[in-house]
Scaffold this active site. Structure first.
Site, mmCIF file in Angstrom:
data_model
loop_
_atom_site.group_PDB
_atom_site.id
_atom_site.type_symbol
_atom_site.label_atom_id
_atom_site.label_comp_id
_atom_site.label_asym_id
_atom_site.label_seq_id
_atom_site.Cartn_x
_atom_site.Cartn_y
_atom_site.Cartn_z
ATOM 1 C CG ASN A 270 -0.290 0.028 2.518
ATOM 2 O OD1 ASN A 270 0.946 -0.032 2.564
ATOM 3 N ND2 ASN A 270 -1.030 0.127 3.593
ATOM 4 C CG ASP B 269 2.639 1.682 4.785
ATOM 5 O OD1 ASP B 269 3.368 0.828 4.204
ATOM 6 O OD2 ASP B 269 1.884 1.386 5.732
ATOM 7 C CG ASP C 172 1.044 -4.351 3.217
ATOM 8 O OD1 ASP C 172 1.024 -5.313 2.431
ATOM 9 O OD2 ASP C 172 1.210 -3.161 2.841
ATOM 10 C CG ASP D 293 6.659 -13.884 17.261
ATOM 11 O OD1 ASP D 293 6.874 -14.142 18.466
ATOM 12 O OD2 ASP D 293 7.565 -13.706 16.425
ATOM 13 C CG ASP E 45 9.282 -12.656 22.376
ATOM 14 O OD1 ASP E 45 10.096 -12.700 21.442
ATOM 15 O OD2 ASP E 45 9.318 -11.792 23.280
ATOM 16 C CD GLU F 207 13.538 -15.333 21.618
ATOM 17 O OE1 GLU F 207 14.550 -14.696 21.310
ATOM 18 O OE2 GLU F 207 12.691 -14.882 22.403
ATOM 19 C CG HIS G 297 13.443 -11.079 14.437
ATOM 20 N ND1 HIS G 297 13.287 -12.406 14.762
ATOM 21 C CD2 HIS G 297 12.983 -10.393 15.496
ATOM 22 C CE1 HIS G 297 12.756 -12.508 15.957
ATOM 23 N NE2 HIS G 297 12.552 -11.304 16.426
ATOM 24 C CG ASP G 298 15.964 -11.065 17.861
ATOM 25 O OD1 ASP G 298 15.492 -9.940 17.597
ATOM 26 O OD2 ASP G 298 15.327 -11.949 18.467
HETATM 27 C C1 NOJ Z 1 12.840 -11.732 21.417
HETATM 28 C C2 NOJ Z 1 12.468 -11.222 20.065
HETATM 29 O O1 NOJ Z 1 12.924 -12.119 19.089
HETATM 30 C C3 NOJ Z 1 13.066 -9.848 19.951
HETATM 31 O O2 NOJ Z 1 12.996 -9.346 18.638
HETATM 32 C C4 NOJ Z 1 12.365 -8.948 20.927
HETATM 33 O O3 NOJ Z 1 12.970 -7.669 20.905
HETATM 34 C C5 NOJ Z 1 12.452 -9.505 22.350
HETATM 35 N N1 NOJ Z 1 12.194 -10.916 22.398
HETATM 36 C C6 NOJ Z 1 11.457 -8.843 23.243
HETATM 37 O O4 NOJ Z 1 10.160 -9.263 22.929
#
Ligand code: NOJ
Length: 541
Positions: A26, A28, A32, A101, A203, A269, A330-331
């Site tokens: 869209n 922005d 999405d 998630d 998480d 996680e 992503h971390d």
């Molecule tokens: C783990 C997640 O993978 C991370 O991206 C997030 O910042 C922390 N938990 C807090 O939720």
């Protein structure tokens, strides 16, 4: 060969989508749900079995969705509940599972639960979060630290107590000792299971319970062990602010709920670097199906370390527990960046997709995306800003997916500014350019995935390490019935010769080099610099 019935989450491969960065429909500058729907055919073509989507719930985005302000809604930035239902329907029609998630340790400070909780000391939701009086000197109740920097307690001047936040102060920790919180969260899970989601990734599941007495953590002076370097946070042993046994009781309740729905998966996680802590999350096969194993992520690119960790893990897995490997998310920094180049990333792909256990692939790894340098004024990640200092943090691995060579890489419309900058190499590193190129990373991933799907030795077979190989090589066998495969990975920049005469000969099914190698004699197998090969051993050899 007759195959035993294998659950989809054991046989299959999980593809992680970071929704802000996958596809913007869209204009922005932020991805999405429509964008994801548009690309599901691609995910299918790639050979994936399931997508795990990082949080899409309403959120002030202080931690990009990991600060949830409504557990049963969709953030308007991503779309509507109808869009989500359409996504689910489309995915299922393609035989793709959808994993969401689930963030139970903390909510957003804007969640109505917290708003009520902080409104007065006698509000019915006061005890839904962790509130404590100051110490006599006015200081915080104990020495616990936030993963995102500083002390884990925030003072509330109105009600004159501190509340606990393991991450940002905008992410207050829920009080899982309160049965109403447990009930509310089970209702949330039921809501999504009823919609038809196939699983959740929970998480920081190991953090939901804290020590009842809130004792101080002891100091630590030996760095961060095998895990990620978290700066000041690593100055303590985290024995009282996480990993309390009560979490297992809650997980058993989650598992009973999931089992009552049939074929659903519970992933956690479990960012834990002590095997006993990690495998405890399988419970007695009545807790998580997949406690994520991050043990390979922080290793140097070194064959002996990789072999040691894989062997240790194989040895400590409880009977009947199914292994899994995460090499990117992503971390953490991108694989190509972490291991020093594309040749290493190709070998890492072969490793990930030929080990025993469910692999998770982070979006973009399949085209060889690398970390993107983020100019100081464009840093977004709160952890990057608070702990790591300008320019670091997790933005480099969260940049927009590179679909083609058009302006904005097909991620968003021309002229739109994406929420994070695009990689400078997107004109060549993208899906369209790599699709029909036999030498591309994308082709390598697709072939590996196809082989993993087709060959029982890969998706269900035994793992056995091979000794007597050069120190820079990690070599193992995968076997199921008569099917015997040899995986030989050279971790160094020079040629290495393997002498494995007792294995006879075989046929190279795939090399990380794009040429065809065909028949090989294992009494003198030469691996080129950073080459990985997958060999089917000749029957009876
Ligand atoms: C783990 C997640 O993978 C991370 O991206 C997030 O910042 C922390 N938990 C807090 O939720």
């Amino acid at each position: 060969m007759a195959e035993r019935k294998i659950p989809w989450w054991q046989k299959g491969i999980i593809y992680q989508i970071y929704p802000r960065s996958f596809k913007d429909s869209n204009g922005d500058g932020i991805g999405d749900l429509h964008g994801i729907i548009e690309k599901l055919e691609y995910v299918k073509w790639l050979g994936m079995d399931a997508i795990w989507i990082s949080p899409i719930y309403p959120s002030p985005m202080a931690d990009f969705g990991y600060d949830v302000s409504d557990y049963v809604g969709i953030h308007p930035m991503f779309g509507t509940m109808e869009d989500f239902e359409r996504l689910l329907g489309t995915a299922h029609s393609l035989d793709l599972k959808v994993i969401l998630d689930f963030v139970p340790n903390h909510s957003s400070d804007q969640h109505p639960w917290f708003q009520e909780s902080k409104s007065s000391r006698d509000n019915p939701k006061r005890d839904w979060y962790v509130w404590r009086d100051p110490k006599p000197d006015g200081g915080p109740p104990n020495n616990w630290l936030s993963v995102f920097g500083g002390i884990a307690w925030e003072w509330d001047g109105t009600t004159e107590q501190y509340y606990l936040h393991s991450f940002l102060k905008e992410q207050p920790d829920l009080n899982w000792r309160n049965p109403e919180v447990q009930q509310a969260m089970l209702d949330v899970l039921r809501f999504w299971l009823d919609k038809g989601v196939d699983g959740v990734r929970i998480d920081v599941i190991f953090k939901i319970f804290k020590d009842l007495q809130l004792r101080d953590n002891p100091p630590r002076t030996d760095g961060h062990g095998h895990g990620k370097n978290l700066g000041e946070y690593d100055s303590q042993y985290h024995i009282y602010d996480q990993l309390q046994p009560e979490a297992h009781e809650v997980l058993r309740a989650f598992r009973r709920l999931f089992d009552s729905y049939g074929d659903r998966v519970l992933i956690g996680e479990t960012h834990l670097f002590n095997w006993a802590d990690l495998v405890a999350f399988y419970g007695d096969r009545d807790e998580l199906h997949v406690p994520f194993n991050f043990a390979l992520i922080y290793l140097d690119w070194d064959a002996a370390s990789f072999r040691r960790v894989v062997d240790e893990y194989e040895a400590v897995l409880p009977l009947g527990a199914w292994p899994n490997y995460v090499l990117g998310c992503h971390d953490d920094h991108r694989i190509a960046t972490r291991y020093g180049g594309m040749a290493q990333a190709r070998t890492a792909a072969m490793l990930l997709l030929t080990l025993r256990g469910t692999p998770t692939v982070y979006y973009g790894e399949e085209i060889g995306m690398a970390d993107v340098a983020i100019p100081p004024e464009q840093v977004q990640d709160p952890w990057g800003l608070q702990v790591k200092g300008i320019g670091a943090g997790r933005d480099p691995e969260r940049t927009p997916m590179q679909w083609d060579g058009s302006p904005n890489a097909g991620f968003t419309a021309e002229g739109v500014v994406p929420w994070l900058p695009l990689a400078p190499d997107f004109a060549t590193v993208n899906v369209a350019a790599e699709k029909d190129d036999v030498s591309s990373m994308l082709t390598l991933y697709r072939r590996l995935i196809q082989l993993r799907r087709d060959m029982p030795a890969l998706h269900v077979g035994q793992y056995r390490p091979v000794d007597g190989v050069p120190a820079d090589c990690f070599v193992y066998l995968r076997q199921e019935g008569d099917q015997r495969l040899l995986v030989a990975l050279n971790f160094c920049a020079d040629e290495r010769e393997l002498t494995l005469s007792y294995l006879g000969d075989g046929t190279v099914m795939l090399s990380t080099y794009p040429d065809e190698r065909g028949h090989v004699d294992l009494s003198a197998l030469v691996l080129r610099p950073h080459e990985g090969v997958l060999i089917e051993l000749t029957a009876g050899g």
